[in-house]
Write a protein that holds these residues in place. Structure first.
Motif, PDB file in Angstrom:
ATOM      1  N   ASP A  77       0.812  -1.220   0.000  1.00 52.82           N
ATOM      2  CA  ASP A  77       0.000   0.000   0.000  1.00 52.82           C
ATOM      3  C   ASP A  77       0.846   1.270   0.000  1.00 52.82           C
ATOM      4  O   ASP A  77       2.032   1.262   0.332  1.00 52.82           O
ATOM      5  N   ASP A  78       0.165   2.370  -0.313  1.00 48.64           N
ATOM      6  CA  ASP A  78       0.806   3.681  -0.235  1.00 48.64           C
ATOM      7  C   ASP A  78       1.046   4.111   1.207  1.00 48.64           C
ATOM      8  O   ASP A  78       1.746   5.097   1.453  1.00 48.64           O
ATOM      9  N   SER A  79       0.436   3.413   2.167  1.00 46.89           N
ATOM     10  CA  SER A  79       0.653   3.727   3.578  1.00 46.89           C
ATOM     11  C   SER A  79       0.739   2.441   4.384  1.00 46.89           C
ATOM     12  O   SER A  79       0.364   1.359   3.917  1.00 46.89           O
ATOM     13  N   LEU A  80       1.211   2.571   5.609  1.00 47.09           N
ATOM     14  CA  LEU A  80       1.373   1.432   6.518  1.00 47.09           C
ATOM     15  C   LEU A  80       0.089   1.084   7.261  1.00 47.09           C
ATOM     16  O   LEU A  80       0.009   0.035   7.912  1.00 47.09           O
ATOM     17  N   ALA A  86       1.591   1.207  12.353  1.00 48.50           N
ATOM     18  CA  ALA A  86       2.104   2.546  12.077  1.00 48.50           C
ATOM     19  C   ALA A  86       1.234   3.152  10.984  1.00 48.50           C
ATOM     20  O   ALA A  86       0.357   2.482  10.429  1.00 48.50           O
ATOM     21  N   SER A  87       1.482   4.403  10.673  1.00 52.84           N
ATOM     22  CA  SER A  87       0.675   5.075   9.664  1.00 52.84           C
ATOM     23  C   SER A  87       1.556   5.899   8.743  1.00 52.84           C
ATOM     24  O   SER A  87       2.703   6.211   9.051  1.00 52.84           O
ATOM     25  N   GLY A  88       0.981   6.226   7.588  1.00 51.35           N
ATOM     26  CA  GLY A  88       1.684   7.062   6.634  1.00 51.35           C
ATOM     27  C   GLY A  88       2.541   6.269   5.668  1.00 51.35           C
ATOM     28  O   GLY A  88       2.770   5.071   5.847  1.00 51.35           O
ATOM     29  N   PRO A  89       3.027   6.927   4.616  1.00 50.56           N
ATOM     30  CA  PRO A  89       3.851   6.260   3.603  1.00 50.56           C
ATOM     31  C   PRO A  89       5.246   5.922   4.130  1.00 50.56           C
ATOM     32  O   PRO A  89       5.832   6.702   4.888  1.00 50.56           O
ATOM     33  N   VAL A  90       5.791   4.790   3.704  1.00 43.30           N
ATOM     34  CA  VAL A  90       7.173   4.462   4.070  1.00 43.30           C
ATOM     35  C   VAL A  90       8.132   5.428   3.373  1.00 43.30           C
ATOM     36  O   VAL A  90       9.249   5.640   3.840  1.00 43.30           O
ATOM     37  N   LYS A 132       6.525  -0.611  -7.001  1.00 46.83           N
ATOM     38  CA  LYS A 132       5.325   0.141  -6.622  1.00 46.83           C
ATOM     39  C   LYS A 132       5.582   1.644  -6.694  1.00 46.83           C
ATOM     40  O   LYS A 132       5.592   2.356  -5.687  1.00 46.83           O
ATOM     41  N   THR A 133       5.731   2.125  -7.913  1.00 50.75           N
ATOM     42  CA  THR A 133       6.111   3.533  -8.114  1.00 50.75           C
ATOM     43  C   THR A 133       5.033   4.359  -8.817  1.00 50.75           C
ATOM     44  O   THR A 133       5.306   5.480  -9.254  1.00 50.75           O
ATOM     45  N   SER A 134       3.828   3.826  -8.935  1.00 51.38           N
ATOM     46  CA  SER A 134       2.799   4.507  -9.733  1.00 51.38           C
ATOM     47  C   SER A 134       2.362   5.844  -9.150  1.00 51.38           C
ATOM     48  O   SER A 134       1.939   6.737  -9.893  1.00 51.38           O
ATOM     49  N   GLU A 137       3.391  11.343  -6.672  1.00 53.16           N
ATOM     50  CA  GLU A 137       3.716  12.233  -5.562  1.00 53.16           C
ATOM     51  C   GLU A 137       4.803  11.603  -4.695  1.00 53.16           C
ATOM     52  O   GLU A 137       5.682  12.300  -4.176  1.00 53.16           O
ATOM     53  N   LEU A 138       4.739  10.284  -4.539  1.00 49.07           N
ATOM     54  CA  LEU A 138       5.753   9.570  -3.762  1.00 49.07           C
ATOM     55  C   LEU A 138       6.982   9.250  -4.599  1.00 49.07           C
ATOM     56  O   LEU A 138       8.097   9.164  -4.077  1.00 49.07           O
ATOM     57  N   TYR A 139       6.762   9.061  -5.914  1.00 51.09           N
ATOM     58  CA  TYR A 139       7.856   8.718  -6.827  1.00 51.09           C
ATOM     59  C   TYR A 139       7.847   9.631  -8.049  1.00 51.09           C
ATOM     60  O   TYR A 139       7.436   9.236  -9.137  1.00 51.09           O
ATOM     61  N   PRO A 140       8.297  10.861  -7.860  1.00 53.72           N
ATOM     62  CA  PRO A 140       8.426  11.759  -9.014  1.00 53.72           C
ATOM     63  C   PRO A 140       9.484  11.205  -9.960  1.00 53.72           C
ATOM     64  O   PRO A 140      10.288  10.341  -9.602  1.00 53.72           O
TER      65      PRO A 140
END
Length: 276
Positions: A77-80, A86-90, A132-134, A137-140
């Motif tokens: 997932d995009d978050s934990l 835990a929460s939020g993106p790795v 998992k780079t789609s 915002e996380l993978y410019p």
């Protein structure tokens, strides 16, 4: 009783597949443990991968992400939030911050290096490493090169010579980058759609070697056409035994499934001549 029912069901599927296409019998599809068997174990954990390997399964799919400080880890997932305590993106955390993160059932957060090290002395394994780079915002674009350089180097370091490791993605950007790094390394394009001529042309443009398509809506004719062009075809999702029947009937090379040990057991229960 359950094993008997599953055996009867799988035999029925085989009768359909073999009788319907007796002049062109395709080998049984490789069982690919999706996220290490996501319906049987906590996904992307050593518990799942280890249990599947000890059960005799040799195909695995997992998801690769990169932390804020450039460490590759396993997470879908995009978050934990869904899978861990835990929460939020790795992507917004450092590896040190993930050290004490555990799954909902208390298993350690898994780094890619630990995962690959487990399989380093286990030849004959087929691994699909999904990039998992789609999420741009996380993978410019500027981050794709670093991600691919590190993933390629680590996979090359740990890969046994007689195993098959694939780089796969829905995102074309890392596939293009990987092909530039290595013209021979197998790569797969994934899409949430059935196999089609358009899909095959997309794979050709990307110089892919494998195609991962949705089982539903895919025809045996289209699978055969792609295979004649040299592509290996992976069908997904696999959430029940009947999905594996369909994979057999379609003549797929790989069947991605969330219940790998259930499928493996039914295959072992088949008469020897039906497993050839």
């Amino acid at each position: 009783m359950l094993r008997f029912v599953l055996l009867c069901q799988l035999m029925a599927g085989l009768v359909f597949a073999l009788n319907g296409y007796a002049d062109d019998v395709h080998p049984m599809p490789l069982i690919l443990a999706h996220r290490g068997g996501a319906f049987e174990f906590e996904e992307n954990t050593m518990e799942g991968f280890r249990a599947c390997y000890e059960r005799g399964i040799r195909g695995y799919e997992t998801d690769i992400r990169m932390t804020k400080d450039g460490v590759l880890v396993l997470l879908h997932d995009d978050s934990l939030d869904r899978t861990h305590n835990a929460s939020g993106p790795v992507e917004e955390k450092t590896a040190a911050e993930l050290k004490d993160v555990q799954t909902k059932k208390g298993q350690s957060f898994l780094l890619l290096e630990d995962f690959l090290a487990y399989f380093q002395d286990k030849p004959g394994v087929y691994l699909e490493l999904e990039m998992k780079t789609s999420n741009k915002e996380l993978y410019p674009d500027a981050r794709i090169a670093e991600y691919c350089d590190k993933l390629y180097a680590m996979a090359k370091k740990y890969k046994p010579t007689d195993s098959d490791y694939l780089f796969t993605s829905f995102d074309e950007r890392p596939l293009v980058a990987m092909r530039k790094l290595d013209v021979h390394w197998p790569i797969a394009i994934i899409a949430s759609k059935p196999l089609s001529l358009e899909f095959i042309k997309r794979a050709e443009r990307l110089q892919a070697t494998h195609i991962a398509c949705q089982i539903s809506g895919t025809s045996r004719e289209m699978v055969q056409q792609a295979q004649k062009l040299g592509y290996k075809i992976n069908g997904w999702p696999g959430r029940k035994v009947e999905d594996y029947y369909l994979a057999i009937g379609l003549g797929l090379d790989v069947a991605c499934t969330d219940i790998p040990t259930v499928i493996q057991q039914t295959k072992e229960d088949l008469p020897a001549r039906d497993k050839e």
